[in-house]
Design an enzyme around this catalytic site. Structure first.
Site, mmCIF file in Angstrom:
data_model
loop_
_atom_site.group_PDB
_atom_site.id
_atom_site.type_symbol
_atom_site.label_atom_id
_atom_site.label_comp_id
_atom_site.label_asym_id
_atom_site.label_seq_id
_atom_site.Cartn_x
_atom_site.Cartn_y
_atom_site.Cartn_z
ATOM 1 N N HIS A 1 29.809 86.356 -27.599
ATOM 2 C CA HIS A 1 31.568 86.199 -28.276
ATOM 3 C C HIS A 1 31.788 84.669 -27.838
ATOM 4 C CE1 HIS A 1 35.109 86.520 -29.718
ATOM 5 N NE2 HIS A 1 35.133 85.358 -29.101
ATOM 6 N N GLU A 2 31.493 84.439 -26.361
ATOM 7 C CA GLU A 2 32.035 83.371 -25.701
ATOM 8 C C GLU A 2 31.369 82.243 -25.549
ATOM 9 O OE1 GLU A 2 35.501 83.197 -25.077
ATOM 10 O OE2 GLU A 2 35.772 85.591 -24.634
ATOM 11 N N HIS B 1 31.582 79.957 -29.472
ATOM 12 C CA HIS B 1 32.838 79.605 -28.659
ATOM 13 C C HIS B 1 33.099 78.024 -28.257
ATOM 14 C CE1 HIS B 1 36.848 81.524 -30.170
ATOM 15 N NE2 HIS B 1 36.188 82.778 -28.935
ATOM 16 N N GLU C 1 37.962 82.756 -33.809
ATOM 17 C CA GLU C 1 37.788 84.311 -33.611
ATOM 18 C C GLU C 1 37.025 85.235 -34.348
ATOM 19 O OE1 GLU C 1 38.083 85.508 -30.544
ATOM 20 O OE2 GLU C 1 38.584 83.883 -30.171
#
Length: 293
Positions: free
Chosen positions: A139-140, A143, A222
């Site tokens: 997930h990071e 980003h 997100e």
């Protein structure tokens, strides 16, 4: 959430400092065009200063330590996982940091895709399964690959520009109205103390209201980061990670939301200032594949 909060706080602080310097030195624009140029310079200046300081601020705020050489199997797994996912996402290897905290958390930051940082808490490594932790890291990484921090900087720069511009236009009007006209007939900017006080208060108030825009963008990104994680490691792993977060934090979030909303019922209002969508919405978006298309 950590990187967004630090970014906004640093950004707001820089804007206030710029405003103080302008007011105390008596530097005021005599034209709308000049004021707009000043607002652009300081609005984007605050955002880019926040972006350039983001890694240092984030590490300092949590007491994070960059892993230069893994000292144990857990750190070795973390570095290898980040390296593998960065390669899959097509970005340079980020710095990897770990910090001591009981909560399950992780964040990514940095001024560029190829000069980024991924940090995870010891609570995440201790309380999540390897699959769940892998999904959070992905997930990071997403980003970073999506360039979310740079886009956030540009959006915040535009927002800052309008906050500064409108605040100072209204401050000039208030100072001129309350300060009156000069005896020699020349146009007056009014009482500088009134101008300073009104401009500072309006920048703070409008800055908080404008954060609704940046919070909306953060929530939107997100969903895309969740989808990016699902593409890197699989949808079920990301759903499992979100469900773990849900069981870990939902009771605490309910308490804090009641305090924020006074009566504990107006959840829609509180969501306007949230950096992340509700976990149920994120899980549902993954299950329906809304952002995976």
């Amino acid at each position: 959430m950590m990187r967004i909060a630090l970014f906004l706080l640093t950004n707001l602080a820089v804007m206030v400092v710029f405003g103080l310097v302008l007011s105390l030195t008596g530097i005021q624009s005599s034209s709308v065009q000049g004021l707009m140029i000043m607002a652009l310079l300081f609005g984007f200046g605050g955002s880019f200063v926040s972006l350039l300081m983001s890694k240092w601020m984030a590490l300092r705020s949590v007491g994070g330590e960059v892993i230069e050489q893994p000292r144990n199997e857990r750190e070795r797994w973390l570095v290898n996982t980040v390296a593998t996912q960065a390669r899959q996402a097509g970005i340079a290897m980020p710095q990897v940091a770990i910090y001591h905290a009981p909560d399950i958390n992780a964040f990514a930051t940095g001024a560029r895709r190829d000069a980024s940082l991924v940090a995870v808490s010891t609570g995440l490594l201790q309380n999540m399964s390897p699959d769940e932790a892998e999904a959070v890291i992905a997930h990071e990484i997403s980003h970073i690959a999506n360039g979310d921090m740079v886009t956030m900087t540009l959006i915040q720069g535009v927002v800052n520009t309008f906050v500064i511009f409108i605040s100072r236009i209204l401050a000039q009007l208030a100072a001129g109205f309350m300060g009156g006209n000069r005896d020699d007939g020349e146009e007056s900017n009014g009482n500088p103390l009134i101008y300073f006080a009104v401009a500072t208060v309006l920048e703070l108030v409008f800055g908080i209201l404008a954060s609704i825009i940046t919070m909306w963008f953060s929530r939107h990104r997100e969903f895309h980061a969740d989808a990016g994680s699902a593409k890197l490691v699989g949808r079920e792993k990301m759903i499992a990670a979100l469900q773990r977060l849900k069981t870990s934090y939902e009771p605490q979030e309910a308490t804090s939301m009641m305090a924020f909303c006074i009566n504990g019922k107006s959840k829609s209002l509180s969501e306007l200032f949230m950096t992340h969508p509700p976990l149920d919405k994120r899980i549902e978006a993954l299950r329906t594949g809304e952002y995976l298309k």
